[in-house]
Design a protein around this motif. Structure first.
Motif, mmCIF file in Angstrom:
data_model
loop_
_atom_site.group_PDB
_atom_site.id
_atom_site.type_symbol
_atom_site.label_atom_id
_atom_site.label_comp_id
_atom_site.label_asym_id
_atom_site.label_seq_id
_atom_site.Cartn_x
_atom_site.Cartn_y
_atom_site.Cartn_z
ATOM 1 N N GLY A 149 0.791 -0.964 -0.077
ATOM 2 C CA GLY A 149 -0.150 0.120 0.137
ATOM 3 C C GLY A 149 0.817 1.137 0.204
ATOM 4 O O GLY A 149 0.156 1.889 -0.627
ATOM 5 N N ARG A 150 1.788 1.605 0.782
ATOM 6 C CA ARG A 150 2.740 2.747 1.126
ATOM 7 C C ARG A 150 4.030 2.350 -0.020
ATOM 8 O O ARG A 150 3.912 3.420 -0.873
ATOM 9 C CB ARG A 150 3.849 2.571 2.377
ATOM 10 C CG ARG A 150 3.357 2.361 3.525
ATOM 11 C CD ARG A 150 4.415 2.746 4.097
ATOM 12 N NE ARG A 150 3.175 2.651 5.398
ATOM 13 C CZ ARG A 150 3.291 3.982 5.779
ATOM 14 N NH1 ARG A 150 3.609 4.915 5.422
ATOM 15 N NH2 ARG A 150 2.694 4.084 7.116
ATOM 16 N N THR A 151 4.064 1.671 -0.985
ATOM 17 C CA THR A 151 4.951 2.264 -2.612
ATOM 18 C C THR A 151 3.411 2.086 -4.052
ATOM 19 O O THR A 151 4.504 2.680 -4.234
ATOM 20 C CB THR A 151 5.266 0.290 -2.728
ATOM 21 O OG1 THR A 151 6.061 -0.255 -1.441
ATOM 22 C CG2 THR A 151 5.850 0.560 -4.022
ATOM 23 N N MET A 152 2.348 1.668 -3.441
ATOM 24 C CA MET A 152 1.336 1.778 -4.645
ATOM 25 C C MET A 152 1.161 3.929 -4.348
ATOM 26 O O MET A 152 1.049 4.082 -5.376
ATOM 27 C CB MET A 152 0.741 1.208 -4.579
ATOM 28 C CG MET A 152 0.560 -0.366 -4.811
ATOM 29 S SD MET A 152 1.748 -0.336 -6.393
ATOM 30 C CE MET A 152 -0.277 -0.240 -7.750
ATOM 31 N N ALA A 153 1.519 3.997 -2.887
ATOM 32 C CA ALA A 153 0.831 5.781 -2.971
ATOM 33 C C ALA A 153 2.160 6.747 -3.905
ATOM 34 O O ALA A 153 2.591 7.620 -4.713
ATOM 35 C CB ALA A 153 0.783 5.906 -1.529
#
Length: 585
Positions: A149-153
């Motif tokens: 989730g953090r990487t995609m953000a």
């Protein structure tokens, strides 16, 4: 772990990483399926939340914020046709290179294509108008999914600002229960000390020094050159372009959106009235250059466009720092991918300083005559002339402000009648898709994004205003400051300049489209201050009052479509006649 906590931490990780990637504002359209993301955005201390009820308005509001801030803005809605209402704003963001993060909630996979309510196919909903799309994973509370989730953000925010900037679309399937646990003990644990999941760094394009030297040699040899500047958001470009012009003695043809017509820089070589005299083929033939270097988007002026299109014998160079292909004339000899201000500075080091100013002076003399005539327009038959709105507004505006022009006639009147000024007026418009929709919401988004430092003014036509009247609710709900100059000629004024106007039988029904609306009622509905000046003296007073007032101000200027055409054409004929008699005789 409960599904509720899995959902909470997954969405919270995504929102938190958005802030670490530089996202500060989220525009939210109310809905059920988007509840987890909306509530966590509202809860995050580093997100400024803006709730707009209508999705179409919200899309353009976010566009305006991202345009003026030059950084990504998150745009969130629920599932179904709510997302489809973002489409016009996404299209505009794509073509005008504005970074948007479009976040759409969706039904989980088991509820897709089975007749579930409020479920449509949202995969690649915006087609090629989204730079990048991802259908996000179903929330899980595992270290891998939280990192995901953090990487995609971070990836989405980085993709939005990478060249060319534009919108990205992430689709979030959420299962019920949808309400996140805001009391979760590790929701924002070590928020300020947590490092970024991944740093995404956007680059800046330059070209080889040998290529710079080749271009410098070309310009050193050619005395008759032009620098043409369209819309360009490079903070270092203005000074670099002016310096390059002073060295080469090349005139700068400056579109109003280039912001070279405004500010304290040297404007002696900035030619702003070219649209008026380039309608005359004899004049343009006498002023024909040998080389043209063009920066930024294609300028608004149609006569300039037609001149470029017909000039296959002129060597035309198009420079685009974001690597696009904004060259509709099909006449460019070279497409150069390079940061515009960098190239100007490097050329200045390499080109030979030219002493001969005859070429530049010829353009300056022609421009001076055009300026004088454009500034002398008079009203006719008791009706206020639309072109004078920008002349009067230019004098009445404060020293520092933002000015937004609606499409159709306002942007063209801006091009013709907004002359060079030392005032620091930053000029904007939605010239990606050139639509008349969403302009009010865009202006309000820009006002919100700019804060209270400098006032914001919008000049808009009546049909465009009608298209986006519901956008006015944002001003009322969020206590925004905006002055709208509403030019009301009761219909589509631009069509009066086109060949359709000669077909009188169906013209008014199909093109003129008079609405007969009394816009004072719209002002009352949204608690706006309203003024209907009958003279230019009253107009100036209304603008001066609006500078002081806070909130939403609407200044309606009623004009006549028929007389405006004749006045404009008479002015353009005078320009041609006087230039021929005084300069080119």
């Amino acid at each position: 772990m409960s599904a509720n906590k899995s959902l909470t931490l997954y969405a919270a990780s995504f929102v938190d990483e958005l802030t670490k990637a530089g996202v500060r504002d989220a525009v939210i359209s109310p809905g059920s399926r988007s509840t987890p993301m909306a509530m966590l955005m509202a809860e995050h201390p580093d997100i400024n939340m803006h709730v707009l009820i209508d999705e179409r308005s919200a899309g353009f509001f976010a566009l305006g914020m991202a345009k003026i801030q030059q950084r990504p803005v998150a745009l969130l809605c629920t599932s179904g046709t709510a997302a489809a209402n973002y489409y016009p704003a996404v299209v505009e963001a794509f073509y005008s290179r504005v970074p948007l993060l479009v976040l759409t909630a969706d039904r989980p996979h088991e509820l897709r294509d089975v007749g579930a309510p409020q479920a449509i196919d949202q995969l690649h909903l915006f087609g090629r108008y989204a730079k990048w799309f991802a259908d996000m994973a179903i929330p899980e509370h595992t270290a891998e999914l939280l990192h995901y989730g953090r990487t995609m953000a971070a990836r989405a925010a980085g993709k939005a600002i990478s060249s060319p900037s534009g919108p990205v679309h992430l689709n979030f399937p959420f299962r019920e229960p949808l309400v996140p646990d805001l009391e979760c003990e590790d929701l924002w644990t070590s928020l300020n000390s947590r490092p970024k999941q991944v740093q995404v760094t956007a680059g800046s394009t330059v070209i080889d020094v040998s290529e710079v030297q080749r271009l410098a040699d070309l310009m050193s040899e050619e005395k008759k050159g032009l620098i043409i500047c369209g819309e360009l958001r490079d903070p270092d470009f203005t000074q670099a372009a002016v310096k390059l012009s002073s060295v080469l003695k090349y005139p700068i043809l400056a579109d109003p959106l280039s912001n070279l017509r405004t500010g304290s820089h040297d404007q002696s070589s900035v030619i702003e009235c070219y649209d008026a005299f380039m309608k005359d083929e004899y004049i343009t033939e006498q002023l024909k250059p040998e080389v043209i270097i063009r920066f930024g988007a294609m300028p608004v002026s149609k006569p300039l466009f037609l001149f470029l299109k017909k000039s296959a014998d002129i060597r035309q160079l198009v420079v685009d720092g974001q690597g696009g292909w904004r060259e509709p004339t099909l006449m460019a000899a070279e497409m150069i991918e390079c940061r515009e201000s960098w190239l100007c500075k490097e050329l200045i080091k390499q080109v030979k300083t030219r002493e001969d100013t005859d070429w530049l002076q010829s353009w300056q003399k022609v421009n001076l005559i055009s300026r004088e005539i454009a500034g002398s327009a008079e009203d006719k038959g008791g009706d206020l002339f639309e072109g004078n709105v920008f002349r009067e507004l230019q004098h009445a505006l404060p020293q520092k402000c933002h000015l937004i022009a609606g499409n159709s006639m306002p942007i063209r009147d801006l091009d013709n009648y907004f002359l060079n000024t030392e005032k620091e007026i930053e000029v904007f418009a939605n010239r990606g898709a050139n639509g008349i929709d969403g302009i009010v919401s865009t202006a309000l988004g820009m006002s919100a994004g700019a804060g209270t430092d400098h006032p914001t003014f919008l000049v808009i036509g009546d049909l465009s205003f009608y298209h986006d009247m519901n956008g006015l609710l944002a001003a009322k709900m969020h206590k925004l400051n905006l002055t709208i100059i509403l030019i009301n000629n009761d219909g589509g004024g631009i069509f009066s300049f086109l060949p359709q106007s000669k077909e009188e039988k169906h013209f008014e029904t199909l093109f003129g489209t008079p609405s007969g609306l009394d816009f004072k009622h719209a002002a009352d509905l949204y608690d706006a201050a309203y003024t209907l000046p009958a003279t230019w003296e009253e107009f100036r007073a209304a603008v001066s009052d609006a500078v002081i007032k806070r909130g939403l101000n609407i200044i309606e200027v009623r004009t006549n479509r028929q007389t405006r055409v004749s006045i404009h054409r008479e002015l353009m004929n005078r320009v041609s006649q006087e230039i021929r008699e005084k300069i080119l005789k």
